[in-house]
Design a protein around this motif. Structure first.
Motif, mmCIF file in Angstrom:
data_model
loop_
_atom_site.group_PDB
_atom_site.id
_atom_site.type_symbol
_atom_site.label_atom_id
_atom_site.label_comp_id
_atom_site.label_asym_id
_atom_site.label_seq_id
_atom_site.Cartn_x
_atom_site.Cartn_y
_atom_site.Cartn_z
ATOM 1 N N MET A 91 0.811 -1.175 -0.172
ATOM 2 C CA MET A 91 0.317 0.065 -0.208
ATOM 3 C C MET A 91 0.984 0.942 -0.163
ATOM 4 N N PHE A 92 1.445 1.517 0.818
ATOM 5 C CA PHE A 92 2.949 2.403 0.889
ATOM 6 C C PHE A 92 3.662 2.187 -0.488
ATOM 7 N N THR A 93 3.584 1.616 -0.982
ATOM 8 C CA THR A 93 5.220 1.736 -2.637
ATOM 9 C C THR A 93 3.692 1.614 -3.288
ATOM 10 N N SER A 94 2.706 1.163 -3.593
ATOM 11 C CA SER A 94 2.494 1.755 -4.665
ATOM 12 C C SER A 94 1.432 2.484 -5.364
ATOM 13 N N ASN A 148 -1.880 5.379 -4.072
ATOM 14 C CA ASN A 148 -2.159 7.121 -3.658
ATOM 15 C C ASN A 148 -3.693 7.794 -3.209
ATOM 16 N N LEU A 149 -2.723 8.857 -2.344
ATOM 17 C CA LEU A 149 -4.333 9.451 -2.241
ATOM 18 C C LEU A 149 -4.432 10.985 -2.403
ATOM 19 N N GLU A 151 2.925 8.613 7.166
ATOM 20 C CA GLU A 151 3.792 6.712 6.859
ATOM 21 C C GLU A 151 4.165 6.994 5.420
ATOM 22 N N LYS A 152 3.658 7.383 4.545
ATOM 23 C CA LYS A 152 3.994 7.045 3.282
ATOM 24 C C LYS A 152 5.546 7.705 3.031
#
Length: 96
Positions: free
Chosen positions: A1-4, A8-9, A28-29
């Protein structure tokens, strides 16, 4: 979730809601991105220091070990090559 990039929000999106959860995800990202950047910079410094100190013989030994493929991978490559050749042969026979 954090790398893909798919997760992205986008705060500019009309349906985006600023909540504690979304803010924690963004934080966190960003933390992970900064950590990755520091790790990459550190790796570049180490690589530069090692390449300056290595002799040419040691570098050629390092290249030789990285060029060796895993036996299962080389078997897979051989299999794909042979199947491709068989396919090409059948294709030529149909044309003749």
């Amino acid at each position: 979730m954090f790398t893909s990039h798919l997760f992205n929000l986008d705060p500019s999106h009309p349906s985006f809601k600023k909540t504690k959860a979304t803010q924690s995800i963004v934080a966190e990202k960003q933390r992970r991105r900064e950590e990755e950047q520091r790790r990459l910079e550190g790796a570049q410094e180490v690589t530069q220091a090692e390449s300056d100190g290595k002799s040419r013989e040691a570098e050629s030994d390092a290249r030789a070990t990285t060029t060796q493929m895993d036996p299962s991978l080389s078997l897979l490559v051989r299999s794909i090559k042979s199947k491709t050749q068989q396919f090409q042969a059948r294709k030529k026979q149909k044309l003749v």
